[in-house]
Scaffold this motif. Structure first.
Motif, PDB file in Angstrom:
ATOM      1  N   SER A  76       0.845  -1.207   0.000  1.00 22.99           N
ATOM      2  CA  SER A  76       0.000   0.000   0.000  1.00 22.99           C
ATOM      3  C   SER A  76       0.880   1.257   0.000  1.00 22.99           C
ATOM      4  CB  SER A  76      -0.879  -0.030   1.260  1.00 22.99           C
ATOM      5  OG  SER A  76      -1.553   1.197   1.460  1.00 22.99           O
ATOM      6  N   TYR A 109       3.598   7.878  18.001  1.00 17.83           N
ATOM      7  CA  TYR A 109       4.131   8.043  16.646  1.00 17.83           C
ATOM      8  C   TYR A 109       5.375   8.936  16.653  1.00 17.83           C
ATOM      9  CZ  TYR A 109       3.773   8.715  11.523  1.00 17.83           C
ATOM     10  OH  TYR A 109       4.007   8.754  10.161  1.00 17.83           O
ATOM     11  N   THR A 126      -2.032   8.922   1.144  1.00 18.28           N
ATOM     12  CA  THR A 126      -2.126   7.455   1.297  1.00 18.28           C
ATOM     13  C   THR A 126      -3.252   7.115   2.276  1.00 18.28           C
ATOM     14  OG1 THR A 126      -0.810   7.087   3.301  1.00 18.28           O
ATOM     15  CG2 THR A 126       0.428   7.391   1.261  1.00 18.28           C
TER      16      THR A 126
END
Ligand code: NAD
Length: 260
Positions: A14, A155, A190
């Motif tokens: 992906s 993150y 994305t």
């Protein structure tokens, strides 16, 4: 230019990883396509790549949150190709919540997938690269490897960690023909960021297009997302012989986000 090379791109079913796999295969590299998709989908991708580029392709659906599955994947790669020249540590996940409310299992998963996996993979890949006195590791970090944002504790911690890990690896391997770099994208078009767009649209009562524009311009002076192909082309450049002096760097590709 990458004929005879073998490249592992994690998370290449992906987004950025898939675009990168296409660009490297186009240059003749043999590819390990990797990602958490059903085997049938993975094998279909493998066939597509082999037909289109005439390179050798392996598919792995190792869950890189588990170090044992990484070990198995690396063993399979060694047995199949006997060499590994390029690693793109790209697979990653996101979860946004304040520190106060951040679920512990999400913290653990993000650290495992976005940071520890790169360590485990490098530990096994670097000896193979060193053996042939040539290697390229590209760690896909983020602007969040360089600066913070609210609600992205895990993150941001993982990506800063990845930037640090990149520096140490580069120093250790500098004399061996192996370069290790991080790249630090801003917004990229994305599926990874769909949740953030949807959440913002809901919060503001606006549509997806409006929310997307807001999300971008909140942080990034250049008011457009990068494409996965643009990110892939930077990765491809770092794989060339021309780029052999670039090592230990963390390169922003972020529309001036971190210039502020
Ligand atoms: P994506 O969601 O399109 O793709 C993620 C890939 O990782 C998929 O192939 C998925 O199967 C794989 N993956 C996820 N968890 C996995 C696991 N446990 N085991 C194995 N594979 C797993 O995401 P993307 O936007 O292409 O992101 C790729 C990288 O780029 C990530 O590291 C992300 O943090 C980074 N990045 C993305 C953006 C952006 O705006 N999209 C910005 C900066 C950095």
């Amino acid at each position: 230019a990458l004929k005879e090379k073998v490249a592992l791109i994690t998370g290449s079913t992906s987004g950025i990883g898939l675009a990168t796999a296409h660009l490297l295969a186009e240059q003749g590299a043999n590819i390990i396509i990797h990602g958490l998709v059903p085997i049938s989908e993975g094998l279909e991708l493998k066939q597509q790549f082999e037909d289109k580029y005439g390179v050798k392709v392996m598919f792995s659906d190792a869950n890189i949150a588990e170090s044992e599955q990484i070990d198995l994947m690396m063993l399979n790669i060694k047995n199949t190709f006997k060499q590994l020249d390029i690693v793109v540590n790209n697979a990653g996940i996101q979860y946004t919540e304040t520190i106060e409310n951040f679920p512990r299992e999400k913290w653990n998963a993000i650290i495992a997938i976005n940071l520890s996996a790169a360590f485990h993979i490098m530990q096994q890949a670097l000896p193979l690269m060193k053996e042939r006195k040539w290697g390229r590791v590209i760690n896909v970090a983020s602007v969040h490897g360089l600066v913070g944002s609210a609600k992205k504790s895990a993150y941001v911690a993982a990506k800063h960690g990845l930037v640090g890990l990149t520096k140490v690896a580069a120093i250790e391997e500098a004399a061996n023909g192996v370069t290790i770099n991080a790249i630090c994208p801003g917004w990229v078009e994305t599926p990874l960021i769909n949740n953030q767009i949807a959440e913002l649209a809901k919060q503001q009562g606006t549509n997806i297009t409006e929310a997307k524009h807001q999300l971008i311009t909140n942080k990034q002076p250049l008011p457009a997302m990068a494409t996965p192909e643009q990110i892939g082309n930077l990765i491809l450049f770092l794989c060339t012989d021309t780029a052999r002096s670039i090592t230990g760097a963390s390169l922003p590709i972020d529309g001036a986000w971190t210039s502020q």
